[in-house]
Design a protein around this motif. Structure first.
Motif, mmCIF file in Angstrom:
data_model
loop_
_atom_site.group_PDB
_atom_site.id
_atom_site.type_symbol
_atom_site.label_atom_id
_atom_site.label_comp_id
_atom_site.label_asym_id
_atom_site.label_seq_id
_atom_site.Cartn_x
_atom_site.Cartn_y
_atom_site.Cartn_z
ATOM 1 N N VAL A 445 -11.344 -26.302 4.485
ATOM 2 C CA VAL A 445 -11.023 -24.978 4.984
ATOM 3 C C VAL A 445 -9.828 -25.097 5.934
ATOM 4 O O VAL A 445 -9.627 -26.158 6.543
ATOM 5 N N PRO A 446 -9.012 -24.040 6.021
ATOM 6 C CA PRO A 446 -9.196 -22.699 5.458
ATOM 7 C C PRO A 446 -9.083 -22.686 3.932
ATOM 8 O O PRO A 446 -8.331 -23.480 3.347
ATOM 9 N N ALA A 447 -9.831 -21.773 3.328
ATOM 10 C CA ALA A 447 -9.878 -21.677 1.873
ATOM 11 C C ALA A 447 -8.827 -20.677 1.386
ATOM 12 O O ALA A 447 -8.466 -19.734 2.096
ATOM 13 N N PRO A 448 -8.313 -20.882 0.168
ATOM 14 C CA PRO A 448 -7.347 -19.915 -0.393
ATOM 15 C C PRO A 448 -8.019 -18.569 -0.643
ATOM 16 O O PRO A 448 -9.172 -18.500 -1.066
ATOM 17 N N ARG A 449 -7.272 -17.495 -0.383
ATOM 18 C CA ARG A 449 -7.790 -16.148 -0.593
ATOM 19 C C ARG A 449 -6.763 -15.336 -1.375
ATOM 20 O O ARG A 449 -5.556 -15.526 -1.226
ATOM 21 N N PHE A 450 -7.284 -14.427 -2.201
ATOM 22 C CA PHE A 450 -6.429 -13.486 -2.939
ATOM 23 C C PHE A 450 -7.167 -12.150 -2.947
ATOM 24 O O PHE A 450 -7.825 -11.784 -3.917
ATOM 25 N N VAL A 451 -7.071 -11.441 -1.845
ATOM 26 C CA VAL A 451 -7.841 -10.216 -1.627
ATOM 27 C C VAL A 451 -6.907 -9.014 -1.714
ATOM 28 O O VAL A 451 -5.844 -9.002 -1.089
ATOM 29 N N ASP A 452 -7.293 -8.000 -2.489
ATOM 30 C CA ASP A 452 -6.517 -6.760 -2.519
ATOM 31 C C ASP A 452 -7.397 -5.575 -2.160
ATOM 32 O O ASP A 452 -8.627 -5.678 -2.106
ATOM 33 N N SER A 453 -6.759 -4.454 -1.895
ATOM 34 C CA SER A 453 -7.458 -3.222 -1.533
ATOM 35 C C SER A 453 -6.545 -2.046 -1.819
ATOM 36 O O SER A 453 -5.394 -2.220 -2.252
ATOM 37 N N ASP A 454 -7.030 -0.842 -1.580
ATOM 38 C CA ASP A 454 -6.193 0.332 -1.759
ATOM 39 C C ASP A 454 -5.260 0.495 -0.556
ATOM 40 O O ASP A 454 -5.446 -0.134 0.483
ATOM 41 N N TYR A 455 -4.248 1.335 -0.722
ATOM 42 C CA TYR A 455 -3.265 1.554 0.341
ATOM 43 C C TYR A 455 -2.702 2.951 0.169
ATOM 44 O O TYR A 455 -2.574 3.452 -0.954
ATOM 45 N N TRP A 456 -2.369 3.600 1.268
ATOM 46 C CA TRP A 456 -1.790 4.936 1.195
ATOM 47 C C TRP A 456 -0.623 5.077 2.160
ATOM 48 O O TRP A 456 -0.523 4.384 3.170
ATOM 49 N N LEU A 457 0.266 5.996 1.812
ATOM 50 C CA LEU A 457 1.383 6.408 2.653
ATOM 51 C C LEU A 457 1.421 7.924 2.646
ATOM 52 O O LEU A 457 1.217 8.554 1.593
ATOM 53 N N GLN A 458 1.700 8.529 3.789
ATOM 54 C CA GLN A 458 1.783 9.977 3.854
ATOM 55 C C GLN A 458 2.749 10.376 4.962
ATOM 56 O O GLN A 458 3.063 9.576 5.848
ATOM 57 N N GLY A 459 3.211 11.622 4.899
ATOM 58 C CA GLY A 459 4.122 12.047 5.938
ATOM 59 C C GLY A 459 4.719 13.411 5.705
ATOM 60 O O GLY A 459 4.348 14.148 4.781
ATOM 61 N N ILE A 460 5.678 13.756 6.560
ATOM 62 C CA ILE A 460 6.353 15.042 6.562
ATOM 63 C C ILE A 460 7.774 14.852 6.052
ATOM 64 O O ILE A 460 8.449 13.884 6.421
ATOM 65 N N ASN A 461 8.226 15.787 5.209
ATOM 66 C CA ASN A 461 9.550 15.725 4.617
ATOM 67 C C ASN A 461 10.381 16.934 5.057
ATOM 68 O O ASN A 461 9.890 18.065 5.044
ATOM 69 N N PHE A 462 11.626 16.696 5.406
ATOM 70 C CA PHE A 462 12.595 17.756 5.676
ATOM 71 C C PHE A 462 13.718 17.585 4.664
ATOM 72 O O PHE A 462 14.336 16.516 4.596
ATOM 73 N N SER A 463 13.992 18.623 3.871
ATOM 74 C CA SER A 463 14.923 18.427 2.757
ATOM 75 C C SER A 463 15.925 19.556 2.637
ATOM 76 O O SER A 463 15.718 20.679 3.123
ATOM 77 N N MET A 464 17.029 19.227 1.962
ATOM 78 C CA MET A 464 18.048 20.187 1.558
ATOM 79 C C MET A 464 18.248 20.027 0.067
ATOM 80 O O MET A 464 18.436 18.915 -0.439
#
Length: 468
Positions: A445-464
């Motif tokens: 140890v330490p042992a190898p790891r390959f861990v995944d999970s969900d992920y999000w991004l969010q926010g406010i946009n100002f556009s032309m």
């Protein structure tokens, strides 16, 4: 994996259904009826009247008509004019001649463009405790900078990083492929500036100075422990070590798309387009800890003045390639409109983990690794795999149109990714330190790891937005 896939599919179905439902529930105002006939001999006279809402000709019929004109049904000299198709967003009815050539082969190109300023934040990455201290400088040596012991305090790690506000931009450009703006081709590029965190501290290790340590779980002792960077032993009456530590975290995000949009419905104030295309997306994050200390313990087997330069670095990379489909709608009332996009991307997510650990003793590399990155979990130093992933996205904006071609908007956007790797999830705090400067003795140890999970991004946009 099954639960995340089901959740992402449910989100996409909800988004598409909601967009269609909103469009159907909007009040249908009186709309303009396309001219019944044109004036004789190129006079340009035309008749028009307002009537109850009438569904516009479907895109396939209009495209077929355009195709026939292109094949030779239109005037070959390109001098005749045809009525306007309304504003380029499809919000309003035709009201006057716009001078478009009756033969699409002779038309100038119709373009649209959109520039957005983004203020977003993300789910972030959970980092384990990486640098710690004891608030009482007289803390016993066995408890100094040890996680969970009295007076312990995290200096870096032990929290979520990469979840603060970050700014960015998104640029969209497109080309209408027919005179009635029923078929278009577009591209979109988006990037965020990233969220960085940095920490640095130094201590001489003299009496009363700050205690610095790198906490870990000692596999040989089966208890929490700490690699001391700076400490003065009050009981022994000697400095043990003095040095410094630097730690950092960073992440980044970018996305690129190319797509076709096909008008599915347009009654003059309500327009719904079908989107279909390709999306590329990248999400990376990494952390690094570097400590440098000098041994000052006269009772240690390690000679006083010996230096240790220890580095641990873990980087996680995610790159997605896949197909994208969805709906884009716009509902207008006067100079205001509500614009929405609901789409889903499905494809391959390439996940890559890069690990680096190194210990320099008096400037010479030791045979092992760092502290948290050792040969047991960093051989090979780069690992990668491909996974099927889903990326639903929803955006909603309120726009104001001061002119027929120009609009400004403010809106909200969220992107959800089903399977990504982050650097913090790859850390195994259970460490066998025998391999730092010699052969491994005891558990691997330490042992190898390959861990995944969900992920999000969010926010406010100002556009032309501008349509040519």
């Amino acid at each position: 994996m099954k639960s995340t896939s089901m959740f992402s599919a449910a989100m996409a179905w909800l988004a598409l259904t909601a967009s269609a439902a909103v469009a159907q529930t909007m009040e249908q105002p009186a709309s303009y009826v396309e001219p019944a006939s044109y004036g004789e001999s190129g006079s340009g006279a035309m008749t028009a009247a307002y009537e109850e809402p009438t569904q516009r000709t479907g895109p396939m019929v209009q495209l077929a008509s355009w195709w026939n004109n292109t094949a030779g049904g239109a005037s070959a000299n390109c001098t005749d004019t045809a009525p306007s198709c309304g504003d380029v967003l499809g919000y309003g009815p035709a009201s006057e001649y716009c001078g478009e050539m009756c033969n699409p082969r002779c038309r100038s190109l119709d373009l649209w463009g959109n520039v957005e300023f983004l203020m977003w934040w993300g789910k972030g990455t959970d980092l384990p405790p990486l640098v710690g201290t004891s608030t009482d400088s007289a803390t016993p040596r066995g408890d100094a900078a040890v996680l969970g012991r009295p007076n312990y305090e995290n200096l870096f790690g032990g929290d979520t990083y990469g979840n603060e506000l970050q700014v960015g931009g998104r640029f969209t450009a497109g080309l209408w492929l027919d005179p009635h703006h029923t078929l278009g081709w577009g591209t979109r590029f988006m990037a965020l500036g990233g969220d960085d965190a940095n920490f640095a501290a130094a201590s001489t290790g003299d009496q009363g100075s700050q205690i610095l340590g790198r906490p870990f779980f000692n596999a040989l002792l089966a208890t929490e422990d700490s690699l001391l960077i700076a400490y003065f032993d009050e009981l022994q009456g000697d400095p043990i070590a003095g040095g410094s530590v630097n730690a950092s975290f960073s992440n980044s995000f970018l996305s690129a798309e190319t797509f076709f949009r096909v008008m599915m419905e347009n009654d003059g104030r309500r327009r719904v387009d079908l989107l279909a295309g390709y999306q590329m997306l990248r999400l990376d994050d990494a952390f690094q800890v570097n400590s440098f200390h000098t041994s000052r313990d006269p009772l240690s087997l390690i000679p006083v003045g010996t230096t240790f330069d220890i580095t641990d670095r873990i980087r996680a990379k995610n790159e997605f390639h896949g197909g994208m489909f969805g709906l884009q709608s716009s509902l207008q009332n006067g100079q205001w409109s509500i614009d929405s996009i609901a789409k889903m991307s499905v494809g391959n997510m390439n996940q890559k983990i890069e690990m680096f650990g190194q210990t320099l003793v008096d400037g010479v590399a030791a045979p092992g690794g760092g502290l948290l990155v050792q040969p047991t979990n960093a051989t090979p130093p780069t690992r990668e795999r491909d996974k099927w992933a889903f990326i639903p996205e929803i955006s909603l904006a309120l726009a104001y149109h001061p002119t027929q071609n120009l609009s400004f908007s403010v809106g909200y956007n969220i992107i959800w990714m089903s399977d990504v790797v982050t650097s913090g999830d790859q850390v195994d705090r259970n460490v066998n330190i025998t391999q730092v400067n010699g052969p491994l003795i005891g558990p691997a140890v330490p042992a190898p790891r390959f861990v995944d999970s969900d992920y999000w991004l969010q926010g406010i946009n100002f556009s032309m937005n501008y349509d040519f």
